[in-house]
Design a protein around this motif. Sequence first.
Motif, PDB file in Angstrom:
ATOM      1  N   SER A   1     -20.153 -29.812  29.937  1.00 31.10           N
ATOM      2  CA  SER A   1     -20.639 -28.461  29.672  1.00 31.10           C
ATOM      3  C   SER A   1     -22.157 -28.430  29.710  1.00 31.10           C
ATOM      4  O   SER A   1     -22.819 -29.383  29.309  1.00 31.10           O
ATOM      5  CB  SER A   1     -20.131 -27.968  28.310  1.00 31.10           C
ATOM      6  OG  SER A   1     -20.582 -28.829  27.266  1.00 31.10           O
TER       7      SER A   1
ATOM      8  N   ASP B   1     -25.449 -25.306  29.252  1.00 24.53           N
ATOM      9  CA  ASP B   1     -25.790 -23.906  29.009  1.00 24.53           C
ATOM     10  C   ASP B   1     -27.288 -23.638  29.100  1.00 24.53           C
ATOM     11  O   ASP B   1     -27.755 -22.567  28.682  1.00 24.53           O
ATOM     12  CB  ASP B   1     -25.274 -23.460  27.640  1.00 24.53           C
ATOM     13  CG  ASP B   1     -25.864 -24.288  26.497  1.00 24.53           C
ATOM     14  OD1 ASP B   1     -26.747 -25.126  26.761  1.00 24.53           O
ATOM     15  OD2 ASP B   1     -25.437 -24.091  25.345  1.00 24.53           O
ATOM     16  N   ASP B   2     -28.043 -24.598  29.659  1.00 20.59           N
ATOM     17  CA  ASP B   2     -29.500 -24.396  29.669  1.00 20.59           C
ATOM     18  C   ASP B   2     -30.158 -24.809  30.979  1.00 20.59           C
ATOM     19  O   ASP B   2     -31.330 -25.188  30.990  1.00 20.59           O
ATOM     20  CB  ASP B   2     -30.140 -25.154  28.515  1.00 20.59           C
ATOM     21  CG  ASP B   2     -29.913 -26.662  28.606  1.00 20.59           C
ATOM     22  OD1 ASP B   2     -29.166 -27.102  29.505  1.00 20.59           O
ATOM     23  OD2 ASP B   2     -30.482 -27.396  27.777  1.00 20.59           O
TER      24      ASP B   2
ATOM     25  N   GLU C   1     -25.164 -21.791  33.509  1.00 22.05           N
ATOM     26  CA  GLU C   1     -24.348 -22.225  32.387  1.00 22.05           C
ATOM     27  C   GLU C   1     -22.892 -22.286  32.832  1.00 22.05           C
ATOM     28  O   GLU C   1     -22.469 -21.544  33.724  1.00 22.05           O
ATOM     29  CB  GLU C   1     -24.495 -21.260  31.201  1.00 22.05           C
ATOM     30  CG  GLU C   1     -24.073 -19.839  31.509  1.00 22.05           C
ATOM     31  CD  GLU C   1     -24.222 -18.934  30.304  1.00 22.05           C
ATOM     32  OE1 GLU C   1     -24.420 -19.462  29.199  1.00 22.05           O
ATOM     33  OE2 GLU C   1     -24.141 -17.696  30.478  1.00 22.05           O
TER      34      GLU C   1
ATOM     35  N   TYR D   1     -18.784 -22.101  36.713  1.00 26.91           N
ATOM     36  CA  TYR D   1     -20.217 -22.131  36.466  1.00 26.91           C
ATOM     37  C   TYR D   1     -20.850 -20.829  36.953  1.00 26.91           C
ATOM     38  O   TYR D   1     -20.504 -20.311  38.034  1.00 26.91           O
ATOM     39  CB  TYR D   1     -20.854 -23.317  37.193  1.00 26.91           C
ATOM     40  CG  TYR D   1     -22.181 -23.737  36.607  1.00 26.91           C
ATOM     41  CD1 TYR D   1     -22.241 -24.568  35.503  1.00 26.91           C
ATOM     42  CD2 TYR D   1     -23.379 -23.282  37.157  1.00 26.91           C
ATOM     43  CE1 TYR D   1     -23.458 -24.945  34.940  1.00 26.91           C
ATOM     44  CE2 TYR D   1     -24.593 -23.653  36.611  1.00 26.91           C
ATOM     45  CZ  TYR D   1     -24.626 -24.482  35.492  1.00 26.91           C
ATOM     46  OH  TYR D   1     -25.829 -24.846  34.940  1.00 26.91           O
TER      47      TYR D   1
END
Length: 642
Positions: A517, A519-520, A533, A545
């Motif tokens: 995972s 997210d940045d 992300e 994604y």
Amino acid sequence: MRLIRVLLMVVVVVCVGLVALVLVLPGEKIARIAADQVKAQTGRDLNFEGDVGISWYPVLGISTGAVTLSNADWSTEGPMLTADSLAIGVDVAALVTGDIRIKKVEALRPDVVLEVDADGRANWSLFPETAATDTPTTTEDTPASGGLFLEKLTIKDARLRYVEAGTAVFDMANSDVSLDWAAPDEPADVTLILRPAGQDITVSARLADLPALLGGEVAALSADVTVAGATLAFDGRAGLDSQAAGQLTADVPNPDKVLKALGQAASGQIDPFNLRGQVTLTKEGQLSLRDTTVMALGNTLTLQADVFTDGERPKVNAQIAAGVLDLSSFAQPAEADVPAQSADNSWSKEVIDASALGLVDGSIAIAASGIDLGDLTLGASRMAVSIDRSRAVFALQDISAYGGKVTGEFVANNRNGLSVGGKIRADNVEMKTLLSDAMKISRFAGKATAQASFLGVGNSVYDIMNTLKGSGSVDVGQGTISGIDLDRLLRSGVSGGGTTVFDSLSATLQIEQGVLSNDDLLLDLPSVQAKGEGVVGLGQRTLDYLFTPQIKRDDQQGLAIPVRINGSWDDPKIRPQLDKALGVDLEAEKERLKDEAETRAQQEISERLNLQPEVGQSTEDAIKDSLEDKAKSKLLELLGGD
């Protein structure tokens, strides 16, 4: 050599009892006397079956039927020696001088068992050591006695077995042995032909001092082994107690043919193998290689190594140096060697055989000026492999790669089921050449620093990939993406060629139960930034994604074109998110554009009406008042008023 020593000892005892009596005693009497002598000297039973005959021409001797020599009293392997027949010939002229010169010994289909028990006792130790007497003897006090000499030994169709601590180490049938020894002070030639898988393996040796060798001393020896077109040569010194030191040479045109001749499974390697070096073997079981050059798989290596065999497992300590190592054949296995995937294109569920991790312990240091991995090419590299009780650690000490450095380690542990893990760090690696070699992607350029750690458990690739956990990060400084200009695309809507110049790219990642995972993800350009992300299913081979490039604005409402990538690795779907194509808040953007349009319209009307709004009056009210005044004026004119 052990076999020859055993047979010679048996022959010595038999001949001492036979030769002096062969002229005056019948064969059966000779057999009984010989058996009694063997029993008295060794404690072993020597039995003859059938008639024992006397031959007179061309040499004096005897011939027997089946022969059996019993084993040590602690053995459970049956007789030490059995043979279908035995023939012994002597030199009558030598008997006159007191010497016993055996012209020939021939044995047909002997079965020889060489055995060592758990306490180190050997069954070929036929003669017990005698205690020293209190009364010393001198040469003058010792009566002269003749010597014993064996000129020729021939063994046909033998079965040779070696048993260590109750476990059979090897068992070879259909073997031949011959010894030719012209004189006691001359070298002896020994030939041994083994056929473990039907093909001949020929061992030819020249023993410079056979009596010294049989007496337990180390003596000069040269030997050649030929099998399946390959040759192995040794020139040095050796002893019967597993000692040897000398020059070792090996030339193997086709390793697989040699393995087949030895009755072993093929390895798939047909490239020539060559070795030159100094070898030393001690009676404690230590094997050392010094100043050794090895040529294999198109590579030339220099090697220093020690192998210790006195522990639970062999222990290897070695240092290897090379030029550019070509490992492309390992990085690109043949199609038949690639584990088959499941019908759903998932990872292979075939059980991984990691038993090789438990074969040896030790450490190996490797230094190379470069490494060719097929798709990837590394520069000067220093690595080390350490193995301890089925756990191997592969350390990347200093790897030059694509303008940067790579360090880290990989671990494979098979102590309680298989697990694999590691950590790796790359500093200032040029992404353009790396991605071009690894993934055939050549549009991305920039220096990257990345790190990652991971751990997976399971007995198949499927299990390992679905249990992966770990973390990582990547940071790229200023770089370019060729083939697309994101700034122009987002500002003018014009796609096509060009180059995107970015200031930085960064991301962190987490892995749990085979799912990565992030997210940045942030790709920063002078006037555009792109964020990302989503998740990547490493175990299930899936993607979900969202990648969003957006024009920079202070209010964060710049034009954006989000793109979602999802589906399987084999067939991902890429779809623009059009409902979010104007920014973060589509409704707010609509209201903003509506307000801007109304404001512009009011400004144009004000200019045409030449309005000057009073203090506190809005433009809209001023327009209304002006229109009312004009309407009144026109109405008065129409009615004829002032």
